[in-house]
Design a protein around this motif. Structure first.
Motif, short mmCIF file in Angstrom:
data_model
loop_
_atom_site.label_atom_id
_atom_site.label_comp_id
_atom_site.label_asym_id
_atom_site.label_seq_id
_atom_site.Cartn_x
_atom_site.Cartn_y
_atom_site.Cartn_z
N ARG A 15 0.84 -1.21 0.00
CA ARG A 15 0.00 0.00 0.00
C ARG A 15 0.87 1.25 0.00
NH1 ARG A 15 -1.62 3.37 3.76
NH2 ARG A 15 -1.00 2.06 5.51
N ARG A 16 1.92 1.23 0.84
CA ARG A 16 2.81 2.40 0.91
C ARG A 16 3.60 2.57 -0.40
NH1 ARG A 16 2.82 0.39 6.00
NH2 ARG A 16 4.72 -0.83 5.72
N LEU A 20 -0.77 4.90 -1.33
CA LEU A 20 -2.21 4.89 -1.09
C LEU A 20 -2.47 5.02 0.40
CD1 LEU A 20 -3.32 1.89 -3.34
CD2 LEU A 20 -3.83 4.30 -3.73
N SER A 21 -3.39 5.88 0.75
CA SER A 21 -3.84 5.96 2.14
C SER A 21 -4.77 4.78 2.40
CB SER A 21 -4.59 7.27 2.38
OG SER A 21 -5.81 7.27 1.63
N LEU A 22 -5.07 4.53 3.67
CA LEU A 22 -6.05 3.48 3.99
C LEU A 22 -7.38 3.78 3.33
CD1 LEU A 22 -5.29 2.95 7.79
CD2 LEU A 22 -4.93 1.29 5.96
N LEU A 51 -9.01 -10.73 1.09
CA LEU A 51 -7.64 -10.62 0.55
C LEU A 51 -7.65 -10.42 -0.96
CD1 LEU A 51 -5.67 -13.25 2.66
CD2 LEU A 51 -5.61 -10.75 2.85
N GLU A 52 -8.55 -11.10 -1.65
CA GLU A 52 -8.67 -10.93 -3.11
C GLU A 52 -9.06 -9.49 -3.44
OE1 GLU A 52 -9.17 -11.77 -7.30
OE2 GLU A 52 -8.01 -12.70 -5.72
N LYS A 53 -10.00 -8.93 -2.71
CA LYS A 53 -10.42 -7.55 -2.94
C LYS A 53 -9.25 -6.59 -2.71
CE LYS A 53 -15.34 -7.93 -1.93
NZ LYS A 53 -16.44 -7.42 -1.10
N LEU A 54 -8.49 -6.82 -1.64
CA LEU A 54 -7.34 -5.96 -1.36
C LEU A 54 -6.29 -6.07 -2.46
CD1 LEU A 54 -7.02 -6.65 2.46
CD2 LEU A 54 -7.68 -4.49 1.39
#
Length: 189
Positions: A15-16, A20-22, A51-54
């Motif tokens: 993510r970092r 991307l922010s949360l 997890l798939e969505k993330l």
């Protein structure tokens, strides 16, 4: 390192890397911000669907959240060094057989899918650059890829691009065990 801690660290790092922010990731993947925060802190055991969505929100295949980078290119990876993860919802168990390493253009995963279990990856934005091969080692399983349904028996192989929804279901009284090979289209086996 515990597999949930490993997923937490990997998710936060990815993510970092993408700056991307949360909140931004939550909007991209339709997972609430607080859930992402709990996962990144290792305080939640996410389901395979979450997890798939993330992963899709990060623009990556699901397997990217399980990858482990080894510091050397040792040809032998002992069973105890192959990370395992169990989906808390369906009970399916996945074991990464291949480390994340430039020397390995394909990823191998062993899955044990319990009797009666189902998992549906309904994420619309799948990665068309990834090809998946499933080789059923034991038992039988039903797999839906987009609108096409397949019933696999021991020894059957199914190949498809990860560009549509997929669903796995084991209506049988015995667990199914299968090997998954993932490769980018530039490295098809």
């Amino acid at each position: 390192m515990d597999i949930n801690a490993r997923i937490a660290a990997r998710l936060g790092a990815l993510r970092r890397q993408r700056v991307l922010s949360l909140e931004a990731l939550a909007q991209r993947c339709e997972v609430i911000r607080s859930m992402i925060s709990l996962i990144e802190r290792g305080e939640s055991s996410p389901t395979a669907v979450v997890l798939e969505k993330l992963a899709c929100g990060l623009g990556l295949p699901l397997n990217a959240l399980f990858e482990v980078t080894l510091t050397d290119s040792a040809p032998l990876v002992r069973r105890e060094d192959q990370p395992q993860w169990q989906d808390p919802q369906s009970g399916y168990l996945r074991r990464n057989l291949t480390p994340d390493n430039a020397y390995f253009p394909v990823q191998m995963i062993e899955v044990t899918f319990p009797a009666g279990a189902s998992v549906a990856y309904e994420t619309g934005q799948r990665d068309p650059g990834i090809h998946q091969q499933i080789w059923l080692l034991a038992g039988s399983i039903q797999i839906r890829v987009g609108e096409q349904a397949y019933s696999l028996q021991q020894g059957d192989r199914l190949g498809f691009d990860l560009d549509s929804t997929t669903a796995f279901h084991n209506p049988h009284p015995e667990p199914a065990r299968y090997l998954v090979l993932l490769s980018s289209k530039g490295h098809l086996p």
